[in-house]
Motif scaffolding. Structure first.
Motif, PDB file in Angstrom:
ATOM      1  N   ASP A 178      -6.533   4.122  41.944  1.00  0.00           N
ATOM      2  CA  ASP A 178      -5.507   3.165  41.290  1.00  0.00           C
ATOM      3  C   ASP A 178      -6.244   1.969  40.805  1.00  0.00           C
ATOM      4  O   ASP A 178      -7.210   1.420  41.563  1.00  0.00           O
ATOM      5  CB  ASP A 178      -4.644   2.816  42.169  1.00  0.00           C
ATOM      6  CG  ASP A 178      -3.695   4.166  42.538  1.00  0.00           C
ATOM      7  OD1 ASP A 178      -3.665   5.019  42.008  1.00  0.00           O
ATOM      8  OD2 ASP A 178      -3.143   4.040  43.880  1.00  0.00           O
ATOM      9  N   ASP A 180      -4.611  -0.905  40.697  1.00  0.00           N
ATOM     10  CA  ASP A 180      -3.809  -2.033  41.346  1.00  0.00           C
ATOM     11  C   ASP A 180      -3.601  -3.453  40.533  1.00  0.00           C
ATOM     12  O   ASP A 180      -3.341  -4.377  41.114  1.00  0.00           O
ATOM     13  CB  ASP A 180      -4.506  -1.968  42.641  1.00  0.00           C
ATOM     14  CG  ASP A 180      -4.283  -1.062  43.586  1.00  0.00           C
ATOM     15  OD1 ASP A 180      -3.212  -0.361  43.755  1.00  0.00           O
ATOM     16  OD2 ASP A 180      -5.098  -1.008  44.703  1.00  0.00           O
ATOM     17  N   THR A 182      -1.780  -6.076  38.291  1.00  0.00           N
ATOM     18  CA  THR A 182      -0.272  -6.369  38.132  1.00  0.00           C
ATOM     19  C   THR A 182      -0.194  -6.737  36.909  1.00  0.00           C
ATOM     20  O   THR A 182       0.920  -7.093  36.490  1.00  0.00           O
ATOM     21  CB  THR A 182      -0.016  -7.506  39.168  1.00  0.00           C
ATOM     22  OG1 THR A 182      -1.077  -8.460  39.332  1.00  0.00           O
ATOM     23  CG2 THR A 182      -0.262  -6.909  40.584  1.00  0.00           C
ATOM     24  N   HIS A 213      -1.506   0.387  37.020  1.00  0.00           N
ATOM     25  CA  HIS A 213      -1.264  -0.118  38.373  1.00  0.00           C
ATOM     26  C   HIS A 213      -1.833   1.179  39.351  1.00  0.00           C
ATOM     27  O   HIS A 213      -2.468   0.957  40.233  1.00  0.00           O
ATOM     28  CB  HIS A 213      -0.018  -0.765  38.691  1.00  0.00           C
ATOM     29  CG  HIS A 213       0.138  -1.324  40.215  1.00  0.00           C
ATOM     30  ND1 HIS A 213      -0.521  -2.602  40.433  1.00  0.00           N
ATOM     31  CD2 HIS A 213       0.694  -0.844  41.182  1.00  0.00           C
ATOM     32  CE1 HIS A 213      -0.061  -2.658  41.737  1.00  0.00           C
ATOM     33  NE2 HIS A 213       0.587  -1.554  42.220  1.00  0.00           N
ATOM     34  N   GLU A 214      -0.979   2.198  39.287  1.00  0.00           N
ATOM     35  CA  GLU A 214      -1.501   3.419  40.365  1.00  0.00           C
ATOM     36  C   GLU A 214      -0.752   4.526  39.789  1.00  0.00           C
ATOM     37  O   GLU A 214      -0.126   4.331  38.688  1.00  0.00           O
ATOM     38  CB  GLU A 214      -0.883   3.159  41.754  1.00  0.00           C
ATOM     39  CG  GLU A 214       0.790   2.679  41.701  1.00  0.00           C
ATOM     40  CD  GLU A 214       1.158   2.204  43.397  1.00  0.00           C
ATOM     41  OE1 GLU A 214       0.152   2.278  44.214  1.00  0.00           O
ATOM     42  OE2 GLU A 214       2.445   1.970  43.589  1.00  0.00           O
ATOM     43  N   ASN A 217       2.635   4.831  37.885  1.00  0.00           N
ATOM     44  CA  ASN A 217       2.740   4.371  36.584  1.00  0.00           C
ATOM     45  C   ASN A 217       2.268   5.393  35.508  1.00  0.00           C
ATOM     46  O   ASN A 217       2.565   4.773  34.334  1.00  0.00           O
ATOM     47  CB  ASN A 217       1.935   2.993  36.526  1.00  0.00           C
ATOM     48  CG  ASN A 217       2.426   2.154  37.646  1.00  0.00           C
ATOM     49  OD1 ASN A 217       2.117   2.336  38.781  1.00  0.00           O
ATOM     50  ND2 ASN A 217       3.404   1.210  37.431  1.00  0.00           N
ATOM     51  N   TYR A 255       2.150  -1.855  34.862  1.00  0.00           N
ATOM     52  CA  TYR A 255       1.681  -2.907  35.828  1.00  0.00           C
ATOM     53  C   TYR A 255       2.737  -3.144  36.930  1.00  0.00           C
ATOM     54  O   TYR A 255       2.435  -3.702  37.724  1.00  0.00           O
ATOM     55  CB  TYR A 255       1.370  -3.989  35.202  1.00  0.00           C
ATOM     56  CG  TYR A 255       0.159  -3.788  34.212  1.00  0.00           C
ATOM     57  CD1 TYR A 255      -1.082  -3.488  34.537  1.00  0.00           C
ATOM     58  CD2 TYR A 255       0.408  -3.971  32.474  1.00  0.00           C
ATOM     59  CE1 TYR A 255      -2.182  -3.009  33.579  1.00  0.00           C
ATOM     60  CE2 TYR A 255      -0.445  -3.449  31.816  1.00  0.00           C
ATOM     61  CZ  TYR A 255      -1.806  -2.952  32.305  1.00  0.00           C
ATOM     62  OH  TYR A 255      -2.710  -3.126  31.359  1.00  0.00           O
ATOM     63  N   ASP A 257       4.547  -2.895  40.134  1.00  0.00           N
ATOM     64  CA  ASP A 257       4.248  -1.991  41.444  1.00  0.00           C
ATOM     65  C   ASP A 257       5.705  -1.253  41.887  1.00  0.00           C
ATOM     66  O   ASP A 257       6.470  -2.077  42.530  1.00  0.00           O
ATOM     67  CB  ASP A 257       4.045  -3.241  42.586  1.00  0.00           C
ATOM     68  CG  ASP A 257       3.421  -2.502  43.791  1.00  0.00           C
ATOM     69  OD1 ASP A 257       3.841  -1.394  44.124  1.00  0.00           O
ATOM     70  OD2 ASP A 257       2.776  -3.117  44.557  1.00  0.00           O
ATOM     71  N   LYS A 260       6.472  -1.348  45.810  1.00  0.00           N
ATOM     72  CA  LYS A 260       6.892  -2.817  46.731  1.00  0.00           C
ATOM     73  C   LYS A 260       7.958  -3.667  45.641  1.00  0.00           C
ATOM     74  O   LYS A 260       8.437  -4.515  46.196  1.00  0.00           O
ATOM     75  CB  LYS A 260       5.681  -3.479  46.621  1.00  0.00           C
ATOM     76  CG  LYS A 260       4.616  -2.873  47.842  1.00  0.00           C
ATOM     77  CD  LYS A 260       3.366  -3.893  47.991  1.00  0.00           C
ATOM     78  CE  LYS A 260       2.687  -3.213  48.817  1.00  0.00           C
ATOM     79  NZ  LYS A 260       1.315  -3.961  49.214  1.00  0.00           N
TER      80      LYS A 260
END
Length: 358
Positions: A178, A180, A182, A213-214, A217, A255, A257, A260
């Motif tokens: 990933d 990560d 943003t 992002h991960e 996505n 991007y 998340d 979260k």
């Protein structure tokens, strides 16, 4: 994967003399090919010499004779990929598409395994199966199969796990990380950055950092939108996701998340480029991003509500229930990303069929 026996081995291993050495390597690679782990190719001359060698078993000789007789077909398969792992007489520098391994770096079990797909979480493999099948279909490669063994890196321990596996010199490992990120302008996350700042020098693996992002996505915008509309606990995101998804070329979904979410406090604590990126996106769809009075990340003023840490499982279950083919839902941004990753996966994990009765 395509393993090529280099012509330098002809003289180095004495294939044209009565003083042949390192014959166990040719025995090993014959077994690798027979059992369907990897393609094994070489020049006509090398294959002909191996097919008549007095120093390897009848079974191995039959395999090399078969490869010699099917030379055109085998080479056509190898032409469908850019990546080759070359076995040579002495080490030389690798290139983008060629790995060169000294014959003496092989042990008695090297390549007698499927190549490893090292992921931060094993559930990630579901999307990669979709991606490689998309690449295979689009490039008319359906006659060639693929296979991998999935290993879990565990996020922060992925770097150490990659080092441990590649140090064994048993198989080739592709580690997918990933980013990560943003936004397009943000820094890499800690796990991906570790691979950059503490490089692991190996001929038995490589890493790839996702351009999103991960892993979650990588699912098309329409799937995230359908989940927001169709699963009650995610209904709070219905309005914002629907608004974002109306712009088919908007890269914001790359991007987000999803686990979260994004609240006002986090937005204003991003670096200035990331913050401006998201404020601009929310402004375009008419969302208020006025700064709140919250003083920590527990802020409850969400622009995008969290989907939770099990979002990958939720997506897999949802797709299974509605029976949609997610490969048909890709916009131009996702199409490009999927084909890039699909090519990488196919080159590392393509494999021949098992050869019975040889």
């Amino acid at each position: 994967m395509i393993i090529k026996l280099d012509d330098t081995l002809i003289n180095f291993c004495g294939l044209q003399s009565n003083d042949q050495n390192d014959s166990q390597i040719f025995e090993l690679l014959a077994d690798v090919r027979i059992r369907g782990f990897h393609f094994v190719i070489g020049s006509r001359k090398l294959l002909r010499l191996l097919g008549s060698s007095k120093f390897i078993s009848e079974k191995a000789k039959k395999l090399y004779q078969k490869l010699y007789n099917n030379y055109t077909t085998e080479m056509a398969i190898s032409a469908s990929v850019d990546f080759t792992l070359n076995i040579i007489d002495s080490k030389k520098s690798n290139t983008t598409n060629d790995i060169f391994i000294d014959i003496h770096d092989l042990n008695d079990n090297t390549f007698l395994l499927r190549n490893k797909l090292l992921l931060e979480n094993t559930v990630d493999s579901n999307i990669y199966s979709e991606i490689i099948n998309k690449y295979i279909t689009q490039n008319s490669l359906n006659a060639i199969q693929y296979n991998w063994d999935v290993s879990m890196g565990g996020g922060t321990t992925t770097h150490n796990e990659f080092k441990r596996i590649t140090n064994e010199n048993l198989t080739y490992t592709l580690c997918v990380l990933d980013s990560d990120k943003t936004s397009p302008h943000s820094n890499l996350g800690g796990t991906a950055l570790q691979f950059i700042t503490k490089p692991i020098l190996t001929d038995f693996g490589e890493f790839y950092i996702l351009p999103v992002h991960e892993m979650e996505n990588l699912y098309p915008v329409e799937i995230i939108s359908a989940i927001s509309n169709g699963i009650p606990k995610f209904i709070k995101n219905k309005k914002i996701i629907n608004k974002l998804s109306t712009n088919k070329n908007c890269d914001s979904f790359c991007y987000i998340d999803l686990k979260k979410g994004l609240n006002i406090y986090t937005l204003y604590n991003l670096n200035v480029d990331c913050r401006d990126y998201w404020i601009n996106i929310f402004d375009k769809i008419g969302y208020n991003t006025k700064k709140c009075s919250c003083i920590d990340k527990n802020c409850r003023h969400f622009l995008i509500y969290p989907f939770g840490r099990n979002i990958a499982d939720e997506i897999i279950d949802f797709v299974s229930k509605i029976g949609v083919n997610i490969k048909d839902l890709l916009n131009s941004i996702y199409e490009e990303i999927w084909l890039e990753i699909g090519k990488l996966l196919f080159e590392k994990f393509c494999c021949p069929k098992f050869i019975p009765n040889i």
